[in-house]
Design an enzyme around this catalytic site. Sequence first.
Site, PDB file in Angstrom:
ATOM      1  N   ASP A  22       0.827  -1.210   0.000  1.00 10.30           N
ATOM      2  CA  ASP A  22       0.000   0.000   0.000  1.00 10.30           C
ATOM      3  C   ASP A  22       0.862   1.261   0.000  1.00 10.30           C
ATOM      4  O   ASP A  22       2.005   1.242   0.473  1.00 10.30           O
ATOM      5  CB  ASP A  22      -0.911  -0.037   1.244  1.00 10.30           C
ATOM      6  CG  ASP A  22      -2.091   0.924   1.133  1.00 10.30           C
ATOM      7  OD1 ASP A  22      -2.372   1.400   0.005  1.00 10.30           O
ATOM      8  OD2 ASP A  22      -2.729   1.191   2.171  1.00 10.30           O
ATOM      9  N   ASN A  24       1.236   3.483  -2.850  1.00 15.59           N
ATOM     10  CA  ASN A  24       1.769   3.946  -4.148  1.00 15.59           C
ATOM     11  C   ASN A  24       1.257   5.352  -4.492  1.00 15.59           C
ATOM     12  O   ASN A  24       2.017   6.195  -4.967  1.00 15.59           O
ATOM     13  CB  ASN A  24       1.337   3.001  -5.278  1.00 15.59           C
ATOM     14  CG  ASN A  24       1.928   1.621  -5.142  1.00 15.59           C
ATOM     15  OD1 ASN A  24       2.790   1.395  -4.305  1.00 15.59           O
ATOM     16  ND2 ASN A  24       1.464   0.688  -5.962  1.00 15.59           N
ATOM     17  N   ARG A  26       0.094   7.763  -2.497  1.00 15.49           N
ATOM     18  CA  ARG A  26       0.651   8.823  -1.641  1.00 15.49           C
ATOM     19  C   ARG A  26       2.124   9.075  -1.942  1.00 15.49           C
ATOM     20  O   ARG A  26       2.591  10.199  -1.866  1.00 15.49           O
ATOM     21  CB  ARG A  26       0.444   8.459  -0.158  1.00 15.49           C
ATOM     22  CG  ARG A  26      -0.959   8.801   0.330  1.00 15.49           C
ATOM     23  CD  ARG A  26      -1.296   8.085   1.605  1.00 15.49           C
ATOM     24  NE  ARG A  26      -1.550   6.674   1.352  1.00 15.49           N
ATOM     25  CZ  ARG A  26      -1.597   5.741   2.310  1.00 15.49           C
ATOM     26  NH1 ARG A  26      -1.373   6.077   3.551  1.00 15.49           N
ATOM     27  NH2 ARG A  26      -1.871   4.500   2.000  1.00 15.49           N
ATOM     28  N   TRP A  27       2.841   8.030  -2.315  1.00 13.52           N
ATOM     29  CA  TRP A  27       4.250   8.192  -2.707  1.00 13.52           C
ATOM     30  C   TRP A  27       4.330   9.157  -3.892  1.00 13.52           C
ATOM     31  O   TRP A  27       5.156  10.067  -3.928  1.00 13.52           O
ATOM     32  CB  TRP A  27       4.827   6.832  -3.082  1.00 13.52           C
ATOM     33  CG  TRP A  27       6.278   6.828  -3.475  1.00 13.52           C
ATOM     34  CD1 TRP A  27       7.345   6.636  -2.648  1.00 13.52           C
ATOM     35  CD2 TRP A  27       6.820   7.019  -4.793  1.00 13.52           C
ATOM     36  NE1 TRP A  27       8.521   6.694  -3.357  1.00 13.52           N
ATOM     37  CE2 TRP A  27       8.227   6.935  -4.691  1.00 13.52           C
ATOM     38  CE3 TRP A  27       6.262   7.260  -6.045  1.00 13.52           C
ATOM     39  CZ2 TRP A  27       9.077   7.081  -5.779  1.00 13.52           C
ATOM     40  CZ3 TRP A  27       7.107   7.417  -7.144  1.00 13.52           C
ATOM     41  CH2 TRP A  27       8.499   7.325  -7.002  1.00 13.52           C
ATOM     42  N   ARG A  35      -0.660   9.360  -9.896  1.00 13.87           N
ATOM     43  CA  ARG A  35      -0.664   8.126  -9.094  1.00 13.87           C
ATOM     44  C   ARG A  35      -0.012   6.950  -9.818  1.00 13.87           C
ATOM     45  O   ARG A  35       0.648   6.120  -9.209  1.00 13.87           O
ATOM     46  CB  ARG A  35      -2.114   7.750  -8.722  1.00 13.87           C
ATOM     47  CG  ARG A  35      -2.741   8.694  -7.724  1.00 13.87           C
ATOM     48  CD  ARG A  35      -4.200   8.301  -7.472  1.00 13.87           C
ATOM     49  NE  ARG A  35      -4.314   6.968  -6.920  1.00 13.87           N
ATOM     50  CZ  ARG A  35      -4.243   6.678  -5.614  1.00 13.87           C
ATOM     51  NH1 ARG A  35      -4.080   7.645  -4.739  1.00 13.87           N
ATOM     52  NH2 ARG A  35      -4.347   5.432  -5.199  1.00 13.87           N
ATOM     53  N   HIS A  39       2.489   3.538  -8.900  1.00 16.58           N
ATOM     54  CA  HIS A  39       2.279   2.120  -9.209  1.00 16.58           C
ATOM     55  C   HIS A  39       3.462   1.562 -10.008  1.00 16.58           C
ATOM     56  O   HIS A  39       3.893   0.440  -9.811  1.00 16.58           O
ATOM     57  CB  HIS A  39       0.977   1.928 -10.006  1.00 16.58           C
ATOM     58  CG  HIS A  39      -0.257   2.336  -9.234  1.00 16.58           C
ATOM     59  ND1 HIS A  39      -0.477   1.949  -7.935  1.00 16.58           N
ATOM     60  CD2 HIS A  39      -1.333   3.090  -9.580  1.00 16.58           C
ATOM     61  CE1 HIS A  39      -1.639   2.439  -7.515  1.00 16.58           C
ATOM     62  NE2 HIS A  39      -2.166   3.140  -8.489  1.00 16.58           N
ATOM     63  N   ASN A  70     -10.894  -2.522  -5.339  1.00 23.18           N
ATOM     64  CA  ASN A  70     -10.116  -1.604  -6.184  1.00 23.18           C
ATOM     65  C   ASN A  70     -10.747  -1.372  -7.556  1.00 23.18           C
ATOM     66  O   ASN A  70     -10.416  -0.408  -8.243  1.00 23.18           O
ATOM     67  CB  ASN A  70      -8.665  -2.090  -6.349  1.00 23.18           C
ATOM     68  CG  ASN A  70      -7.818  -1.961  -5.107  1.00 23.18           C
ATOM     69  OD1 ASN A  70      -6.906  -2.742  -4.862  1.00 23.18           O
ATOM     70  ND2 ASN A  70      -8.095  -0.952  -4.273  1.00 23.18           N
ATOM     71  N   SER A 198      -8.017  -4.757   5.147  1.00 22.15           N
ATOM     72  CA  SER A 198      -8.643  -4.455   3.844  1.00 22.15           C
ATOM     73  C   SER A 198      -9.050  -5.724   3.076  1.00 22.15           C
ATOM     74  O   SER A 198      -8.735  -5.867   1.892  1.00 22.15           O
ATOM     75  CB  SER A 198      -7.716  -3.587   2.981  1.00 22.15           C
ATOM     76  OG  SER A 198      -7.401  -2.384   3.637  1.00 22.15           O
ATOM     77  N   GLU A 209       1.403 -13.188  12.229  1.00 25.20           N
ATOM     78  CA  GLU A 209       2.015 -12.036  12.885  1.00 25.20           C
ATOM     79  C   GLU A 209       1.865 -10.840  11.950  1.00 25.20           C
ATOM     80  O   GLU A 209       2.024 -10.973  10.733  1.00 25.20           O
ATOM     81  CB  GLU A 209       3.509 -12.299  13.130  1.00 25.20           C
ATOM     82  CG  GLU A 209       3.786 -13.397  14.120  1.00 25.20           C
ATOM     83  CD  GLU A 209       3.301 -13.044  15.527  1.00 25.20           C
ATOM     84  OE1 GLU A 209       3.410 -11.876  15.929  1.00 25.20           O
ATOM     85  OE2 GLU A 209       2.816 -13.962  16.218  1.00 25.20           O
TER      86      GLU A 209
END
Length: 255
Positions: A22, A24, A26-27, A35, A39, A70, A198, A209
Amino acid sequence: MPEKSNIATLKPLPRHVAIIMDGNGRWAKQRLMPRVMGHRQGAKTVKEIVTVSRELKIRYLTLYAFSKENWSRPFDEVSSLMSLLYEYLQKELEELMDKRIRLRAIGEIEALPDKVYSLLVETMERTALNREMDLILALSYGGRSEITEAARRFAEECLMGRMKPEDINEASFRTFLQTGDIPDPDLIIRTSGEQRLSNFLLFQAAYSELYITSTFWPDFNRQEFMKALNDYRCRERRFGMTGEQILLRCTSSES
Ligand code: IPE
Ligand code: IPE
Ligand code: MG
């Protein structure tokens, strides 16, 4: 690296790592880029993490690449993601064959565009006999629909007289899930800081874990991955038992 005091009790590496890739978007946003550039960079991270996993002999790596939800994203973004998936499959076949990696998929892959679907099926067929590692892509995947679909198929078996309601238990129900023969993930990593599943591997994640890092997926790299794995190796998995019971189990299996 783990604390010195933990080194003596370092556990083995996970057999199955699952990653919610998760961050991509915001990067890219941070860099004032569209966007899709996030990706694209994220696809490079996939390559690096697959390479490291193979080097470390991690037997199963599941990557959450596209959720059922998505599909609700803007049409252009969905199209770009599908093109990137196509490109990835085209470019990576040689590497998958070279490294003896079997490509598998979970999710409603029939929903993928025809061209992508065909190449995915072809890649799965061509890599089917590779036995060093399983790379499992979760595509158009949703944990709830995987579970409800399994329940529907079980009900059908009952209607056909091939199974009876009393035949269902955790072990037999598992065989109806798409992950059938794949062990549950030992470690689930989520990048970009969100603290949620999600809709990822809801049944299988019961005792996984969890490792959450604020790093966005395109920035996740070998070092970050090693950090997550080392963190996992320092943990005590108790599966509902007491710490003392676990210790006893470990010492008796050593002797
Ligand atoms: C993950 O990055 C890629 C997919 C979900 C396909 P995002 O696109 O969700 O990035 P953010 O969460 O918007 O930053
Ligand atoms: C989860 O990321 C799905 C994938 C990584 C493919 P999302 O970005 O879709 O998740 P939410 O919407 O933040 O929960
Ligand atoms: Mg996201």
